[in-house]
Design a protein around this motif. Structure first.
Motif, PDB file in Angstrom:
ATOM      1  N   ARG A  22       0.819  -1.211   0.000  1.00 49.65           N
ATOM      2  CA  ARG A  22       0.000   0.000   0.000  1.00 49.65           C
ATOM      3  C   ARG A  22       0.857   1.267   0.000  1.00 49.65           C
ATOM      4  NH1 ARG A  22      -2.613  -3.212   3.708  1.00 49.65           N
ATOM      5  NH2 ARG A  22      -1.745  -2.046   5.440  1.00 49.65           N
ATOM      6  N   SER A  23       1.970   1.233   0.697  1.00 51.00           N
ATOM      7  CA  SER A  23       2.796   2.443   0.815  1.00 51.00           C
ATOM      8  C   SER A  23       3.428   2.830  -0.517  1.00 51.00           C
ATOM      9  CB  SER A  23       3.882   2.244   1.871  1.00 51.00           C
ATOM     10  OG  SER A  23       4.845   1.302   1.436  1.00 51.00           O
ATOM     11  N   TYR A  24       3.679   1.856  -1.357  1.00 44.82           N
ATOM     12  CA  TYR A  24       4.231   2.165  -2.681  1.00 44.82           C
ATOM     13  C   TYR A  24       3.245   3.027  -3.467  1.00 44.82           C
ATOM     14  CZ  TYR A  24       6.088   1.593  -7.369  1.00 44.82           C
ATOM     15  OH  TYR A  24       6.582   1.838  -8.626  1.00 44.82           O
ATOM     16  N   ASN A  25       1.986   2.651  -3.451  1.00 43.96           N
ATOM     17  CA  ASN A  25       0.969   3.424  -4.164  1.00 43.96           C
ATOM     18  C   ASN A  25       0.750   4.803  -3.539  1.00 43.96           C
ATOM     19  OD1 ASN A  25       0.406   1.554  -6.174  1.00 43.96           O
ATOM     20  ND2 ASN A  25      -0.977   0.426  -4.842  1.00 43.96           N
TER      21      ASN A  25
ATOM     22  N   ARG B 209       1.547   8.194 -12.502  1.00 47.59           N
ATOM     23  CA  ARG B 209       2.804   8.784 -12.960  1.00 47.59           C
ATOM     24  C   ARG B 209       3.988   7.942 -12.487  1.00 47.59           C
ATOM     25  NH1 ARG B 209       2.277  12.268  -8.154  1.00 47.59           N
ATOM     26  NH2 ARG B 209       4.334  12.338  -7.237  1.00 47.59           N
ATOM     27  N   GLU B 210       5.059   8.068 -13.201  1.00 49.68           N
ATOM     28  CA  GLU B 210       6.264   7.313 -12.865  1.00 49.68           C
ATOM     29  C   GLU B 210       7.295   8.276 -12.305  1.00 49.68           C
ATOM     30  OE1 GLU B 210       9.438   5.302 -15.652  1.00 49.68           O
ATOM     31  OE2 GLU B 210       7.590   4.139 -15.577  1.00 49.68           O
ATOM     32  N   ASP B 211       7.902   7.904 -11.206  1.00 51.55           N
ATOM     33  CA  ASP B 211       8.912   8.743 -10.593  1.00 51.55           C
ATOM     34  C   ASP B 211      10.270   8.399 -11.200  1.00 51.55           C
ATOM     35  OD1 ASP B 211      10.857   9.852  -8.763  1.00 51.55           O
ATOM     36  OD2 ASP B 211       9.178  10.170  -7.412  1.00 51.55           O
ATOM     37  N   PRO B 212      11.013   9.372 -11.666  1.00 50.54           N
ATOM     38  CA  PRO B 212      12.313   9.102 -12.289  1.00 50.54           C
ATOM     39  C   PRO B 212      13.420   8.771 -11.276  1.00 50.54           C
ATOM     40  CG  PRO B 212      11.896  11.448 -12.266  1.00 50.54           C
ATOM     41  CD  PRO B 212      10.643  10.779 -11.743  1.00 50.54           C
ATOM     42  N   ALA B 213      13.108   8.715  -9.989  1.00 47.41           N
ATOM     43  CA  ALA B 213      14.133   8.466  -8.971  1.00 47.41           C
ATOM     44  C   ALA B 213      14.826   7.117  -9.175  1.00 47.41           C
ATOM     45  CB  ALA B 213      13.529   8.546  -7.575  1.00 47.41           C
TER      46      ALA B 213
ATOM     47  N   ARG C 182       7.324 -16.512   3.116  1.00 43.53           N
ATOM     48  CA  ARG C 182       7.233 -17.973   3.284  1.00 43.53           C
ATOM     49  C   ARG C 182       6.949 -18.349   4.723  1.00 43.53           C
ATOM     50  NH1 ARG C 182      11.466 -18.389  -0.312  1.00 43.53           N
ATOM     51  NH2 ARG C 182      12.960 -18.642   1.352  1.00 43.53           N
ATOM     52  N   ALA C 183       7.489 -17.594   5.661  1.00 50.31           N
ATOM     53  CA  ALA C 183       7.245 -17.877   7.079  1.00 50.31           C
ATOM     54  C   ALA C 183       5.760 -17.754   7.415  1.00 50.31           C
ATOM     55  CB  ALA C 183       8.063 -16.928   7.955  1.00 50.31           C
ATOM     56  N   HIS C 184       5.030 -16.996   6.604  1.00 46.90           N
ATOM     57  CA  HIS C 184       3.591 -16.826   6.807  1.00 46.90           C
ATOM     58  C   HIS C 184       2.778 -17.665   5.819  1.00 46.90           C
ATOM     59  CE1 HIS C 184       4.392 -13.646   9.648  1.00 46.90           C
ATOM     60  NE2 HIS C 184       5.185 -13.072   8.776  1.00 46.90           N
ATOM     61  N   GLY C 185       3.437 -18.566   5.117  1.00 46.56           N
ATOM     62  CA  GLY C 185       2.749 -19.419   4.156  1.00 46.56           C
ATOM     63  C   GLY C 185       2.286 -18.678   2.915  1.00 46.56           C
ATOM     64  N   LYS C 186       2.938 -17.590   2.600  1.00 44.37           N
ATOM     65  CA  LYS C 186       2.558 -16.752   1.452  1.00 44.37           C
ATOM     66  C   LYS C 186       3.769 -16.587   0.543  1.00 44.37           C
ATOM     67  CE  LYS C 186      -1.255 -15.337   3.673  1.00 44.37           C
ATOM     68  NZ  LYS C 186      -2.585 -15.549   3.306  1.00 44.37           N
ATOM     69  N   ARG C 187       3.545 -15.888  -0.553  1.00 42.71           N
ATOM     70  CA  ARG C 187       4.667 -15.501  -1.394  1.00 42.71           C
ATOM     71  C   ARG C 187       4.405 -14.119  -1.971  1.00 42.71           C
ATOM     72  NH1 ARG C 187       5.243 -17.442  -7.081  1.00 42.71           N
ATOM     73  NH2 ARG C 187       3.216 -16.862  -7.810  1.00 42.71           N
ATOM     74  N   VAL C 188       5.475 -13.459  -2.353  1.00 38.61           N
ATOM     75  CA  VAL C 188       5.403 -12.122  -2.919  1.00 38.61           C
ATOM     76  C   VAL C 188       5.739 -12.243  -4.403  1.00 38.61           C
ATOM     77  CG1 VAL C 188       6.388  -9.805  -2.862  1.00 38.61           C
ATOM     78  CG2 VAL C 188       6.074 -11.066  -0.740  1.00 38.61           C
ATOM     79  N   ARG C 189       4.847 -11.745  -5.235  1.00 35.81           N
ATOM     80  CA  ARG C 189       5.079 -11.815  -6.680  1.00 35.81           C
ATOM     81  C   ARG C 189       6.196 -10.882  -7.109  1.00 35.81           C
ATOM     82  NH1 ARG C 189       0.117  -9.794  -7.269  1.00 35.81           N
ATOM     83  NH2 ARG C 189       0.904  -8.509  -8.977  1.00 35.81           N
ATOM     84  N   ASP C 190       6.900 -11.270  -8.177  1.00 32.41           N
ATOM     85  CA  ASP C 190       7.913 -10.397  -8.761  1.00 32.41           C
ATOM     86  C   ASP C 190       7.251  -9.131  -9.282  1.00 32.41           C
ATOM     87  OD1 ASP C 190       9.932 -12.175  -8.230  1.00 32.41           O
ATOM     88  OD2 ASP C 190       9.950 -13.043 -10.237  1.00 32.41           O
ATOM     89  N   PHE C 191       7.908  -8.025  -9.108  1.00 23.81           N
ATOM     90  CA  PHE C 191       7.461  -6.711  -9.556  1.00 23.81           C
ATOM     91  C   PHE C 191       6.164  -6.247  -8.895  1.00 23.81           C
ATOM     92  CE2 PHE C 191       9.891  -8.530 -13.124  1.00 23.81           C
ATOM     93  CZ  PHE C 191      10.971  -7.668 -13.062  1.00 23.81           C
ATOM     94  N   SER C 192       5.807  -6.868  -7.773  1.00 19.05           N
ATOM     95  CA  SER C 192       4.651  -6.375  -7.022  1.00 19.05           C
ATOM     96  C   SER C 192       5.051  -5.061  -6.348  1.00 19.05           C
ATOM     97  CB  SER C 192       4.219  -7.389  -5.971  1.00 19.05           C
ATOM     98  OG  SER C 192       5.200  -7.496  -4.960  1.00 19.05           O
ATOM     99  N   ASP C 193       4.068  -4.298  -5.922  1.00 23.69           N
ATOM    100  CA  ASP C 193       4.362  -3.023  -5.277  1.00 23.69           C
ATOM    101  C   ASP C 193       5.153  -3.207  -3.979  1.00 23.69           C
ATOM    102  OD1 ASP C 193       3.108  -1.761  -7.350  1.00 23.69           O
ATOM    103  OD2 ASP C 193       1.257  -1.358  -6.263  1.00 23.69           O
ATOM    104  N   GLY C 194       4.861  -4.271  -3.262  1.00 31.32           N
ATOM    105  CA  GLY C 194       5.624  -4.548  -2.039  1.00 31.32           C
ATOM    106  C   GLY C 194       7.077  -4.856  -2.343  1.00 31.32           C
ATOM    107  N   GLN C 195       7.314  -5.640  -3.377  1.00 33.13           N
ATOM    108  CA  GLN C 195       8.688  -5.961  -3.747  1.00 33.13           C
ATOM    109  C   GLN C 195       9.427  -4.715  -4.236  1.00 33.13           C
ATOM    110  OE1 GLN C 195       9.596  -8.283  -7.277  1.00 33.13           O
ATOM    111  NE2 GLN C 195      10.981  -9.550  -6.061  1.00 33.13           N
ATOM    112  N   LYS C 196       8.751  -3.856  -4.978  1.00 36.59           N
ATOM    113  CA  LYS C 196       9.386  -2.618  -5.444  1.00 36.59           C
ATOM    114  C   LYS C 196       9.798  -1.751  -4.255  1.00 36.59           C
ATOM    115  CE  LYS C 196       6.765  -2.411  -9.718  1.00 36.59           C
ATOM    116  NZ  LYS C 196       5.672  -1.702 -10.398  1.00 36.59           N
ATOM    117  N   THR C 197       8.922  -1.641  -3.272  1.00 39.49           N
ATOM    118  CA  THR C 197       9.246  -0.854  -2.082  1.00 39.49           C
ATOM    119  C   THR C 197      10.507  -1.383  -1.418  1.00 39.49           C
ATOM    120  OG1 THR C 197       6.941  -0.270  -1.692  1.00 39.49           O
ATOM    121  CG2 THR C 197       8.395  -0.179   0.208  1.00 39.49           C
TER     122      THR C 197
END
Length: 176
Positions: free
Chosen positions: A70-73, A80-84, A117-132
């Protein structure tokens, strides 16, 4: 840069030593440990903070992983895309820190994956959480060179988990 994804890790400095015995193929060599450098040396100029980030990511609760998404959004609206990000890549390449940036990102991605994985989940590649999670180590790799750019890259993480500079630094970063 250490190639292991497990933390804590360190950096050993070796020297090559010629052995007294010679084989038919020629002289043989062995390694002698010279000393163990603090892990913070291997993690770049912001090594202690990078180590604290990696440990913090390893310990994420699932609601914190969702907060990263959520914080990424919130920090970078989708319209818009940030050039940072591209600016950080340019600064890292110019300063010969691209390898450091990439290694720190890989460590952060691996820590996030282990936490999920410790929570039985996975994070997709290029997801907003992974980008953060990827923007934070990129920021730490160039923070001393481009502070305002690093500040911008750290903003999604700061919204979700607070200031990375305030995280407790693990003791293994300085152990010799």
């Amino acid at each position: 840069m250490p190639f292991t994804t497990e933390i804590p890790f360190g950096l050993w400095i070796f020297s090559l030593v010629a052995n007294d015995n010679e084989e038919r193929s020629g002289r043989t060599w062995s390694q002698r440990k010279r000393f163990r450098a603090p892990a913070s040396w291997a993690l770049g100029p912001q090594g202690r903070t990078a180590a604290a980030l990696l440990v913090r990511l390893e310990q994420l609760a699932w609601d914190e992983v969702l907060a990263l998404r959520r914080s990424y959004n919130q920090a970078w609206p989708a319209d818009r895309e940030d050039p940072a990000w591209y600016g950080a890549q340019d600064v890292a390449t110019t300063a010969d820190r691209a390898q450091l940036k990439n290694a720190l990102i890989k460590h952060a991605e691996a820590a996030l994956a282990r936490a999920a994985r410790a929570h039985g989940k996975r994070v997709r590649d290029f997801s907003d959480g992974q980008k953060t999670v990827c923007f934070a180590p990129a920021a730490l790799a160039i923070e001393d060179l481009a502070p305002s750019l690093a500040h911008r890259l750290l903003s999604p993480l700061r919204r979700a988990l607070g200031d990375v500079h305030a995280y407790p630094v693990p003791s293994w970063t300085d152990s010799l």
